[in-house]
Design a protein around this motif. Structure first.
Motif, PDB file in Angstrom:
ATOM      1  N   GLU A 143      10.148   4.702   3.131  1.00  0.00           N
ATOM      2  CA  GLU A 143       9.852   5.486   1.864  1.00  0.00           C
ATOM      3  C   GLU A 143       9.330   4.584   0.512  1.00  0.00           C
ATOM      4  O   GLU A 143       9.610   3.343   0.910  1.00  0.00           O
ATOM      5  CB  GLU A 143      11.440   5.797   1.201  1.00  0.00           C
ATOM      6  CG  GLU A 143      12.130   6.522   2.149  1.00  0.00           C
ATOM      7  CD  GLU A 143      13.578   6.949   1.900  1.00  0.00           C
ATOM      8  OE1 GLU A 143      14.098   6.672   0.580  1.00  0.00           O
ATOM      9  OE2 GLU A 143      14.472   7.711   2.524  1.00  0.00           O
ATOM     10  N   PRO A 144       8.756   5.356  -0.253  1.00  0.00           N
ATOM     11  CA  PRO A 144       7.861   4.745  -1.199  1.00  0.00           C
ATOM     12  C   PRO A 144       8.802   3.718  -1.926  1.00  0.00           C
ATOM     13  O   PRO A 144      10.104   4.046  -2.319  1.00  0.00           O
ATOM     14  CB  PRO A 144       7.173   5.625  -2.139  1.00  0.00           C
ATOM     15  CG  PRO A 144       7.329   6.909  -1.146  1.00  0.00           C
ATOM     16  CD  PRO A 144       8.495   6.649  -0.283  1.00  0.00           C
ATOM     17  N   PRO A 197      10.470   2.124  -5.530  1.00  0.00           N
ATOM     18  CA  PRO A 197      10.784   2.861  -6.706  1.00  0.00           C
ATOM     19  C   PRO A 197       9.509   2.421  -7.794  1.00  0.00           C
ATOM     20  O   PRO A 197       8.996   1.412  -7.681  1.00  0.00           O
ATOM     21  CB  PRO A 197      11.997   2.181  -7.333  1.00  0.00           C
ATOM     22  CG  PRO A 197      12.480   1.726  -6.076  1.00  0.00           C
ATOM     23  CD  PRO A 197      11.624   1.463  -5.046  1.00  0.00           C
ATOM     24  N   GLU A 198       9.243   3.091  -8.829  1.00  0.00           N
ATOM     25  CA  GLU A 198       7.942   3.010  -9.754  1.00  0.00           C
ATOM     26  C   GLU A 198       8.099   1.502 -10.487  1.00  0.00           C
ATOM     27  O   GLU A 198       7.365   0.955 -10.634  1.00  0.00           O
ATOM     28  CB  GLU A 198       7.833   3.943 -10.700  1.00  0.00           C
ATOM     29  CG  GLU A 198       6.617   4.160 -11.494  1.00  0.00           C
ATOM     30  CD  GLU A 198       5.233   3.852 -10.471  1.00  0.00           C
ATOM     31  OE1 GLU A 198       4.452   3.456 -10.965  1.00  0.00           O
ATOM     32  OE2 GLU A 198       5.224   4.655  -9.493  1.00  0.00           O
ATOM     33  N   GLU A 199       9.300   1.115 -10.916  1.00  0.00           N
ATOM     34  CA  GLU A 199       9.675  -0.099 -11.652  1.00  0.00           C
ATOM     35  C   GLU A 199       9.170  -1.236 -10.665  1.00  0.00           C
ATOM     36  O   GLU A 199       8.590  -2.246 -11.317  1.00  0.00           O
ATOM     37  CB  GLU A 199      10.870  -0.165 -11.980  1.00  0.00           C
ATOM     38  CG  GLU A 199      12.126  -0.221 -11.234  1.00  0.00           C
ATOM     39  CD  GLU A 199      12.748   1.367 -10.967  1.00  0.00           C
ATOM     40  OE1 GLU A 199      13.737   1.206 -10.261  1.00  0.00           O
ATOM     41  OE2 GLU A 199      11.974   2.168 -11.325  1.00  0.00           O
ATOM     42  N   VAL A 203       7.000  -1.122  -8.127  1.00  0.00           N
ATOM     43  CA  VAL A 203       5.621  -1.063  -7.889  1.00  0.00           C
ATOM     44  C   VAL A 203       4.813  -1.382  -9.255  1.00  0.00           C
ATOM     45  O   VAL A 203       3.909  -2.342  -9.243  1.00  0.00           O
ATOM     46  CB  VAL A 203       5.024   0.270  -7.759  1.00  0.00           C
ATOM     47  CG1 VAL A 203       3.406   0.441  -7.960  1.00  0.00           C
ATOM     48  CG2 VAL A 203       5.757   0.811  -6.339  1.00  0.00           C
ATOM     49  N   GLU A 204       5.166  -1.121 -10.631  1.00  0.00           N
ATOM     50  CA  GLU A 204       4.831  -1.541 -11.629  1.00  0.00           C
ATOM     51  C   GLU A 204       4.851  -3.043 -11.929  1.00  0.00           C
ATOM     52  O   GLU A 204       4.037  -3.907 -12.477  1.00  0.00           O
ATOM     53  CB  GLU A 204       5.675  -1.023 -12.905  1.00  0.00           C
ATOM     54  CG  GLU A 204       4.841  -1.241 -14.212  1.00  0.00           C
ATOM     55  CD  GLU A 204       3.290  -0.479 -14.342  1.00  0.00           C
ATOM     56  OE1 GLU A 204       2.605  -1.300 -14.992  1.00  0.00           O
ATOM     57  OE2 GLU A 204       2.962   0.117 -13.833  1.00  0.00           O
ATOM     58  N   ARG A 253       2.249  -4.869 -10.169  1.00  0.00           N
ATOM     59  CA  ARG A 253       1.047  -4.830 -10.883  1.00  0.00           C
ATOM     60  C   ARG A 253       0.897  -5.473 -12.084  1.00  0.00           C
ATOM     61  O   ARG A 253      -0.265  -5.520 -12.875  1.00  0.00           O
ATOM     62  CB  ARG A 253       0.628  -3.354 -11.230  1.00  0.00           C
ATOM     63  CG  ARG A 253       0.527  -2.420 -10.294  1.00  0.00           C
ATOM     64  CD  ARG A 253       0.119  -1.111 -10.633  1.00  0.00           C
ATOM     65  NE  ARG A 253      -0.037  -0.310  -9.452  1.00  0.00           N
ATOM     66  CZ  ARG A 253       0.270   1.035  -8.997  1.00  0.00           C
ATOM     67  NH1 ARG A 253       0.908   1.793 -10.076  1.00  0.00           N
ATOM     68  NH2 ARG A 253       0.152   1.764  -7.803  1.00  0.00           N
TER      69      ARG A 253
END
Length: 80
Positions: free
Chosen positions: A66-67, A69-71, A73-74, A77
């Motif tokens: 599963e992808p 969580p956005e935090e 991924v951030e 980056r």
């Protein structure tokens, strides 16, 4: 551990490498002050490892695919 000055190692490098054994190191010195360490690399395997040595010992859960969580991924980056 053998200590050798730069002039000696430059003059007799092949001989020192021939005498070096696994687990031993050669300390290179400049005016009797250690500046570097030389050691043999581990031998490479002669034959390939068989595939499937750990078959059945663990299971990859479906959540693994599963992808993130956005935090998270951030954070990769450079955010937060």
């Amino acid at each position: 551990m053998t200590r050798v000055n730069i002039h000696q190692i430059k003059t007799h490098l092949s001989a020192y490498l021939d005498r070096l054994r696994p687990g031993e190191s050669l300390v290179i010195c400049r005016r009797n002050t250690p500046i570097a360490e030389l050691r043999l690399l581990p031998l490479r395997r002669r034959k390939k490892r068989p595939i499937g040595l750990a078959a059945g010992q663990f299971r990859i859960p479906p959540e693994f695919f599963e992808p993130l969580p956005e935090e998270i991924v951030e954070a990769f980056r450079g955010g937060r």
